[in-house]
Design a protein around this motif. Structure first.
Motif, PDB file in Angstrom:
ATOM      1  N   LEU A 108    -103.768 -24.223 103.488  1.00  0.00           N
ATOM      2  CA  LEU A 108    -103.608 -25.217 104.555  1.00  0.00           C
ATOM      3  C   LEU A 108    -104.808 -26.151 104.639  1.00  0.00           C
ATOM      4  CD1 LEU A 108    -101.940 -23.053 107.349  1.00  0.00           C
ATOM      5  CD2 LEU A 108    -100.855 -24.513 105.622  1.00  0.00           C
ATOM      6  N   ARG A 109    -106.002 -25.602 104.495  1.00  0.00           N
ATOM      7  CA  ARG A 109    -107.212 -26.453 104.512  1.00  0.00           C
ATOM      8  C   ARG A 109    -107.173 -27.465 103.369  1.00  0.00           C
ATOM      9  NH1 ARG A 109    -110.320 -21.767 105.423  1.00  0.00           N
ATOM     10  NH2 ARG A 109    -111.253 -21.959 103.374  1.00  0.00           N
ATOM     11  N   GLN A 110    -106.741 -27.035 102.195  1.00  0.00           N
ATOM     12  CA  GLN A 110    -106.655 -27.945 101.049  1.00  0.00           C
ATOM     13  C   GLN A 110    -105.667 -29.079 101.322  1.00  0.00           C
ATOM     14  OE1 GLN A 110    -109.571 -27.184  99.450  1.00  0.00           O
ATOM     15  NE2 GLN A 110    -108.408 -27.994  97.753  1.00  0.00           N
ATOM     16  N   LEU A 111    -104.526 -28.739 101.915  1.00  0.00           N
ATOM     17  CA  LEU A 111    -103.526 -29.766 102.208  1.00  0.00           C
ATOM     18  C   LEU A 111    -103.986 -30.728 103.303  1.00  0.00           C
ATOM     19  CD1 LEU A 111    -100.268 -27.639 102.027  1.00  0.00           C
ATOM     20  CD2 LEU A 111    -101.016 -29.403 100.421  1.00  0.00           C
ATOM     21  N   MET A 112    -104.873 -30.251 104.177  1.00  0.00           N
ATOM     22  CA  MET A 112    -105.367 -31.072 105.279  1.00  0.00           C
ATOM     23  C   MET A 112    -106.758 -31.630 104.998  1.00  0.00           C
ATOM     24  SD  MET A 112    -104.163 -28.568 108.402  1.00  0.00           S
ATOM     25  CE  MET A 112    -104.777 -29.643 109.699  1.00  0.00           C
ATOM     26  N   LYS A 113    -107.214 -31.573 103.765  1.00  0.00           N
ATOM     27  CA  LYS A 113    -108.614 -31.888 103.449  1.00  0.00           C
ATOM     28  C   LYS A 113    -109.071 -33.270 103.903  1.00  0.00           C
ATOM     29  CE  LYS A 113    -107.628 -33.075  98.663  1.00  0.00           C
ATOM     30  NZ  LYS A 113    -107.768 -32.608  97.304  1.00  0.00           N
ATOM     31  N   SER A 114    -108.171 -34.238 103.989  1.00  0.00           N
ATOM     32  CA  SER A 114    -108.600 -35.574 104.404  1.00  0.00           C
ATOM     33  C   SER A 114    -108.971 -35.635 105.889  1.00  0.00           C
ATOM     34  CB  SER A 114    -107.519 -36.607 104.095  1.00  0.00           C
ATOM     35  OG  SER A 114    -106.353 -36.338 104.837  1.00  0.00           O
ATOM     36  N   THR A 115    -108.463 -34.706 106.693  1.00  0.00           N
ATOM     37  CA  THR A 115    -108.760 -34.709 108.129  1.00  0.00           C
ATOM     38  C   THR A 115    -109.445 -33.428 108.600  1.00  0.00           C
ATOM     39  OG1 THR A 115    -106.558 -33.828 108.613  1.00  0.00           O
ATOM     40  CG2 THR A 115    -106.822 -36.225 108.693  1.00  0.00           C
ATOM     41  N   TRP A 116    -109.543 -32.432 107.747  1.00  0.00           N
ATOM     42  CA  TRP A 116    -110.071 -31.122 108.135  1.00  0.00           C
ATOM     43  C   TRP A 116    -111.568 -31.163 108.426  1.00  0.00           C
ATOM     44  CZ3 TRP A 116    -107.820 -26.522 109.235  1.00  0.00           C
ATOM     45  CH2 TRP A 116    -108.685 -25.425 109.375  1.00  0.00           C
ATOM     46  N   LYS A 117    -111.962 -30.589 109.556  1.00  0.00           N
ATOM     47  CA  LYS A 117    -113.372 -30.395 109.900  1.00  0.00           C
ATOM     48  C   LYS A 117    -113.538 -28.917 110.210  1.00  0.00           C
ATOM     49  CE  LYS A 117    -113.519 -34.915 112.073  1.00  0.00           C
ATOM     50  NZ  LYS A 117    -113.421 -35.573 113.385  1.00  0.00           N
ATOM     51  N   ASP A 118    -114.469 -28.258 109.537  1.00  0.00           N
ATOM     52  CA  ASP A 118    -114.650 -26.810 109.685  1.00  0.00           C
ATOM     53  C   ASP A 118    -114.931 -26.374 111.117  1.00  0.00           C
ATOM     54  OD1 ASP A 118    -114.161 -26.329 107.031  1.00  0.00           O
ATOM     55  OD2 ASP A 118    -116.266 -26.041 106.485  1.00  0.00           O
TER      56      ASP A 118
ATOM     57  N   ASN B   7    -111.326 -19.666 110.619  1.00  0.00           N
ATOM     58  CA  ASN B   7    -111.230 -18.221 110.465  1.00  0.00           C
ATOM     59  C   ASN B   7    -109.837 -17.630 110.579  1.00  0.00           C
ATOM     60  OD1 ASN B   7    -114.081 -17.951 110.195  1.00  0.00           O
ATOM     61  ND2 ASN B   7    -114.205 -18.351 112.387  1.00  0.00           N
ATOM     62  N   GLY B   8    -108.853 -18.388 111.039  1.00  0.00           N
ATOM     63  CA  GLY B   8    -107.540 -17.795 111.212  1.00  0.00           C
ATOM     64  C   GLY B   8    -106.472 -18.770 111.643  1.00  0.00           C
ATOM     65  N   ILE B   9    -105.276 -18.213 111.786  1.00  0.00           N
ATOM     66  CA  ILE B   9    -104.101 -18.964 112.210  1.00  0.00           C
ATOM     67  C   ILE B   9    -103.459 -18.161 113.336  1.00  0.00           C
ATOM     68  CG2 ILE B   9    -101.852 -19.875 111.528  1.00  0.00           C
ATOM     69  CD1 ILE B   9    -102.885 -19.638 108.594  1.00  0.00           C
ATOM     70  N   THR B  10    -103.067 -18.843 114.402  1.00  0.00           N
ATOM     71  CA  THR B  10    -102.355 -18.187 115.493  1.00  0.00           C
ATOM     72  C   THR B  10    -100.981 -18.823 115.626  1.00  0.00           C
ATOM     73  OG1 THR B  10    -104.410 -17.732 116.667  1.00  0.00           O
ATOM     74  CG2 THR B  10    -102.385 -17.633 117.949  1.00  0.00           C
TER      75      THR B  10
ATOM     76  N   SER C 128    -106.574 -15.159 104.161  1.00  0.00           N
ATOM     77  CA  SER C 128    -107.411 -16.179 103.534  1.00  0.00           C
ATOM     78  C   SER C 128    -106.631 -17.077 102.573  1.00  0.00           C
ATOM     79  CB  SER C 128    -108.603 -15.542 102.832  1.00  0.00           C
ATOM     80  OG  SER C 128    -108.170 -14.659 101.828  1.00  0.00           O
ATOM     81  N   ALA C 129    -105.627 -16.541 101.895  1.00  0.00           N
ATOM     82  CA  ALA C 129    -104.851 -17.361 100.957  1.00  0.00           C
ATOM     83  C   ALA C 129    -104.104 -18.471 101.695  1.00  0.00           C
ATOM     84  CB  ALA C 129    -103.870 -16.489 100.175  1.00  0.00           C
ATOM     85  N   VAL C 130    -103.502 -18.139 102.833  1.00  0.00           N
ATOM     86  CA  VAL C 130    -102.770 -19.144 103.608  1.00  0.00           C
ATOM     87  C   VAL C 130    -103.746 -20.153 104.205  1.00  0.00           C
ATOM     88  CG1 VAL C 130    -101.285 -19.529 105.621  1.00  0.00           C
ATOM     89  CG2 VAL C 130    -100.830 -17.604 104.080  1.00  0.00           C
ATOM     90  N   ARG C 131    -104.826 -19.677 104.810  1.00  0.00           N
ATOM     91  CA  ARG C 131    -105.823 -20.587 105.395  1.00  0.00           C
ATOM     92  C   ARG C 131    -106.365 -21.555 104.355  1.00  0.00           C
ATOM     93  NH1 ARG C 131    -108.806 -16.233 106.890  1.00  0.00           N
ATOM     94  NH2 ARG C 131    -110.628 -17.267 106.048  1.00  0.00           N
ATOM     95  N   HIS C 132    -106.718 -21.040 103.184  1.00  0.00           N
ATOM     96  CA  HIS C 132    -107.270 -21.878 102.118  1.00  0.00           C
ATOM     97  C   HIS C 132    -106.258 -22.955 101.709  1.00  0.00           C
ATOM     98  CE1 HIS C 132    -109.544 -23.107  98.615  1.00  0.00           C
ATOM     99  NE2 HIS C 132    -108.450 -22.942  97.892  1.00  0.00           N
TER     100      HIS C 132
END
Length: 140
Positions: free
Chosen positions: A92-102, A28-31, A86-90
Motif C-alpha cells: 500500500l505504501r508503494q502504491l501511495m508513494k506520491s502522497t505517502w508521509k511516514d 505500523n499497521g492497518i485498521t 508488513s507485506a500488505v503495508r509495504h
C-alpha cells in the motif's frame, strides 16, 4: 410543545448503523472499521487483493484453506480489526508513494461489492490524518 410528548414527530435513530466501511493506514499497521467487517459478515479470513495500475486495494472474504488468506480477529473494544501485516503495508505504501508521509495516517472509505463478498478501496482518494499519539506526554 415541550409539555406534551405527543406533539413531537420523533423518528427512531438506527443505532446499528454506525461508522463507515473504511480503513486507516499508518507506518505500523492497518485498521479495518467495525462497519467494514459487519458488511463482510464478520469473516474470520480475507484475502488482500491489489490492482496496482488502478491504485485499488480490496479485501475479500475467503476460507482459512484458501491460498494467501489473512486471519481477522477483532482485537479492540470498537470491534475493528488492526493488522501489522508488513507485506500488505509495504504494498500500500508503494502504491501511495506520491502522497505517502511516514508520520501521517490515511483514511480511505471502501466501496462494498456484496456479490463478491469484497470491499474495494481507491488509494488515490486517501484522506490524510494527523499522526496518532499514544497519549503519553513527552518529557521536555
Amino acid at each position: 410543545m415541550f409539555n406534551d410528548f405527543s406533539k413531537f414527530n420523533f423518528e427512531v435513530i438506527d443505532v446499528n448503523v454506525t461508522g463507515a466501511p473504511e480503513m486507516v493506514i499508518n507506518l505500523n499497521g492497518i485498521t479495518f472499521s467495525a462497519k467494514l467487517l459487519e458488511i463482510l459478515g464478520n469473516p474470520d479470513y480475507v484475502r488482500p487483493l491489489v490492482d496496482a495500475p488502478n491504485k485499488a486495494f480490496a479485501i475479500q472474504v475467503c476460507k482459512e484453506t484458501d491460498a494467501k488468506s489473512m486471519r481477522l480477529r477483532k482485537n479492540n473494544p470498537s470491534g475493528a480489526y488492526s493488522s501489522s501485516c508488513s507485506a500488505v503495508r509495504h504494498t500500500l505504501r508503494q502504491l501511495m508513494k506520491s502522497t505517502w508521509k511516514d508520520t501521517m495516517r490515511y483514511r480511505i472509505s471502501g466501496d462494498p461489492f456484496p456479490k463478491y463478498k469484497a470491499v474495494v478501496f481507491d488509494l488515490s482518494k486517501a484522506d490524510e490524518l494527523p499522526p496518532s499519539h499514544s497519549g503519553k506526554k513527552k518529557n521536555i
